[in-house]
Design a protein around this motif. Structure first.
Motif, PDB file in Angstrom:
ATOM      1  N   SER A 116       0.810  -1.153   0.154  1.00 53.42           N
ATOM      2  CA  SER A 116      -0.049   0.036  -0.131  1.00 53.42           C
ATOM      3  C   SER A 116       0.929   1.126   0.025  1.00 53.42           C
ATOM      4  N   SER A 117       0.285   2.234  -0.582  1.00 56.07           N
ATOM      5  CA  SER A 117       1.081   3.520  -0.520  1.00 56.07           C
ATOM      6  C   SER A 117       0.600   4.509   0.607  1.00 56.07           C
ATOM      7  N   SER A 118       1.585   4.800   1.376  1.00 59.53           N
ATOM      8  CA  SER A 118       1.307   5.639   2.662  1.00 59.53           C
ATOM      9  C   SER A 118       2.066   6.842   2.685  1.00 59.53           C
ATOM     10  N   ALA A 119       1.866   7.808   3.360  1.00 54.45           N
ATOM     11  CA  ALA A 119       2.558   9.035   3.546  1.00 54.45           C
ATOM     12  C   ALA A 119       3.645   8.531   4.531  1.00 54.45           C
ATOM     13  N   VAL A 120       4.584   9.303   4.410  1.00 56.15           N
ATOM     14  CA  VAL A 120       5.945   9.252   5.457  1.00 56.15           C
ATOM     15  C   VAL A 120       5.351   9.470   6.832  1.00 56.15           C
ATOM     16  N   LEU A 121       5.557   8.667   7.500  1.00 54.99           N
ATOM     17  CA  LEU A 121       5.188   8.746   9.337  1.00 54.99           C
ATOM     18  C   LEU A 121       5.797   9.967   9.718  1.00 54.99           C
ATOM     19  N   THR A 122       5.070  10.734  10.329  1.00 50.67           N
ATOM     20  CA  THR A 122       5.540  12.052  11.202  1.00 50.67           C
ATOM     21  C   THR A 122       5.338  11.634  12.423  1.00 50.67           C
ATOM     22  N   PHE A 123       6.368  11.483  13.403  1.00 56.95           N
ATOM     23  CA  PHE A 123       6.434  11.352  14.749  1.00 56.95           C
ATOM     24  C   PHE A 123       6.125  12.747  15.551  1.00 56.95           C
ATOM     25  N   GLU A 124       5.555  12.329  16.557  1.00 58.42           N
ATOM     26  CA  GLU A 124       6.170  13.565  17.571  1.00 58.42           C
ATOM     27  C   GLU A 124       7.320  13.174  18.079  1.00 58.42           C
TER      28      GLU A 124
ATOM     29  N   GLY B  53      -8.009 -10.986  -3.945  1.00 62.33           N
ATOM     30  CA  GLY B  53      -7.825 -10.209  -5.108  1.00 62.33           C
ATOM     31  C   GLY B  53      -6.238  -9.922  -5.282  1.00 62.33           C
ATOM     32  N   ASP B  54      -5.921  -8.832  -5.850  1.00 66.55           N
ATOM     33  CA  ASP B  54      -4.532  -8.391  -5.975  1.00 66.55           C
ATOM     34  C   ASP B  54      -4.178  -7.634  -4.794  1.00 66.55           C
ATOM     35  N   GLN B  55      -4.873  -7.360  -4.131  1.00 68.06           N
ATOM     36  CA  GLN B  55      -4.675  -6.483  -2.764  1.00 68.06           C
ATOM     37  C   GLN B  55      -3.504  -7.093  -1.913  1.00 68.06           C
ATOM     38  N   PRO B  56      -2.790  -6.252  -1.080  1.00 65.96           N
ATOM     39  CA  PRO B  56      -1.704  -6.935  -0.165  1.00 65.96           C
ATOM     40  C   PRO B  56      -2.204  -7.581   0.819  1.00 65.96           C
ATOM     41  N   ALA B  57      -1.473  -8.208   1.684  1.00 62.30           N
ATOM     42  CA  ALA B  57      -2.072  -8.947   2.949  1.00 62.30           C
ATOM     43  C   ALA B  57      -2.364  -7.939   4.011  1.00 62.30           C
ATOM     44  N   GLY B  58      -1.922  -6.873   3.863  1.00 62.85           N
ATOM     45  CA  GLY B  58      -2.210  -5.631   4.882  1.00 62.85           C
ATOM     46  C   GLY B  58      -1.051  -4.869   4.969  1.00 62.85           C
ATOM     47  N   PRO B  59      -1.373  -3.530   5.837  1.00 56.58           N
ATOM     48  CA  PRO B  59      -2.269  -3.417   6.522  1.00 56.58           C
ATOM     49  C   PRO B  59      -3.381  -2.705   5.992  1.00 56.58           C
ATOM     50  N   TYR B  60      -4.562  -3.001   7.020  1.00 55.28           N
ATOM     51  CA  TYR B  60      -5.732  -2.396   6.749  1.00 55.28           C
ATOM     52  C   TYR B  60      -6.121  -1.936   8.072  1.00 55.28           C
ATOM     53  N   CYS B  61      -7.370  -0.958   8.102  1.00 59.67           N
ATOM     54  CA  CYS B  61      -7.633  -0.240   9.271  1.00 59.67           C
ATOM     55  C   CYS B  61      -9.258  -0.290   9.368  1.00 59.67           C
ATOM     56  N   GLU B  62      -9.748  -0.718  10.118  1.00 55.48           N
ATOM     57  CA  GLU B  62     -11.319  -0.684  10.633  1.00 55.48           C
ATOM     58  C   GLU B  62     -11.444  -0.914  12.120  1.00 55.48           C
ATOM     59  N   ASN B  63     -12.462  -0.312  12.327  1.00 58.49           N
ATOM     60  CA  ASN B  63     -12.990  -0.501  13.938  1.00 58.49           C
ATOM     61  C   ASN B  63     -11.942  -0.247  14.887  1.00 58.49           C
ATOM     62  N   GLU B  64     -11.073   0.723  14.631  1.00 58.77           N
ATOM     63  CA  GLU B  64      -9.985   0.765  15.810  1.00 58.77           C
ATOM     64  C   GLU B  64      -9.163  -0.688  15.754  1.00 58.77           C
ATOM     65  N   LYS B  65      -8.796  -1.137  14.708  1.00 59.43           N
ATOM     66  CA  LYS B  65      -8.013  -2.422  14.756  1.00 59.43           C
ATOM     67  C   LYS B  65      -7.150  -2.133  13.296  1.00 59.43           C
TER      68      LYS B  65
END
Length: 294
Positions: free
Chosen positions: A36-44, A188-200
């Motif tokens: 999955s394509s995600s933004a670079v994580l910005t830490f506190e 499908g062709d989707q990756p194994a994860g990560p996914y997010c739903e219901n605070e999980k």
């Protein structure tokens, strides 16, 4: 390092570990790399100090309900009197700090963590680490869930924040998870994860292999910016020996000096690597960059 069957996540490839039943229970799992394509994580920001104080703690007793061997026993940052000494030959570790740095590096080695740079790492890299870390060391933190035709392993977003904060500094925020998709219900062709739903956080379940890898830190150098570079060797434990080890037996490997590890006939050298870490006020380490093969 908990002896259960797992397959390490890597961003660009799937790495197959040697087959062996774990000492406690055979728990067969695997995953594929998250694409999955995600933004670079910005830490506190976390307060970082120069390498003048060290936290001597063992990560083998955290979350005892799952028999973990690579979590820290005390989540609080407590000071100790065992400070690394710097000089022309770099940082010198006493026995307790040697155990700490070996255990810290093993948390990445055991899941075959691939090359990493905090400047460019995206959210899925941190979540991949958290998932595999819990799978190896805190299995009770994972819950199996069914969604349509697919079976998933899930863990709470709070647990994800806890693990990421512990090993990478700062805090994973809810806004960092906004770009993740909900878990699909069919193949499908989707990756194994990560996914997010219901605070999980969700990852597809699959079969895998065992973990018998450890990291031994050979030397360390303090850098001018207050970080430390750790040079380590990756070893695999002989399968026959590994299958007979109890918890205390595994802990003994985390205490090995470089010289004792090199002379140990039950260990086979796999590769050399290096990692750069930030040092917290307590001396606790947080990963900045990681290269598993030099």
């Amino acid at each position: 390092m908990k002896r259960i069957k797992v397959c390490a996540l890597a961003v660009n490839s799937c790495l197959v570990l040697g087959a062996l039943a774990g000492c406690n229970a055979a728990k067969e799992t695997t995953t594929t790399a998250s694409e999955s394509s995600s933004a670079v994580l910005t830490f506190e920001e976390t307060v970082i100090t120069a390498p003048s104080a060290s936290l001597v703690e063992t990560q083998t007793d955290t979350e005892p309900q799952s028999g973990t061997q690579t979590e820290t026993q005390n989540e609080t940052q407590e000071e100790t009197q065992n400070e690394p000494q710097t000089g022309n030959e770099g940082i010198v570790f006493d026995a307790e700090l040697q155990t700490y740095v070996n255990t810290f590096i093993t948390n990445f080695v055991e899941q075959r963590f691939s090359s990493f740079d905090r400047k460019t790492a995206e959210v899925d890299r941190y979540l991949d680490f958290a998932y595999m870390h819990l799978k190896i060391n805190a299995r009770d933190s994972l819950t199996t869930a069914k969604k349509g035709d697919l079976t998933y392993e899930t863990f709470t977003t709070d647990k994800a924040k806890e693990v990421v904060g512990k090993y990478f500094a700062g805090m994973l925020k809810d806004s960092d998870l906004d770009g993740l998709s909900a878990p699909p219900e069919s193949f499908g062709d989707q990756p194994a994860g990560p996914y997010c739903e219901n605070e999980k956080i969700w990852y597809q379940s699959a079969d895998g292999e065992s973990v018998n890898m450890i990291g031994i830190v050979n030397s360390a150098l303090g850098n001018s910016d207050g970080t430390i570079t750790l040079y380590f060797t990756v070893y695999s434990i002989d399968y026959e020996t590994y299958s007979e080890l109890d918890t205390n037996g595994l802990r003994a490997y985390y205490k090995l000096t470089p010289e004792k590890a090199e002379a140990d006939k039950t260990l086979t050298k796999v590769s050399n690597g290096c990692a750069t870490v930030d040092v917290g006020q307590s001396g606790k380490y947080f990963l900045v960059s990681y290269n598993p093969s030099l």
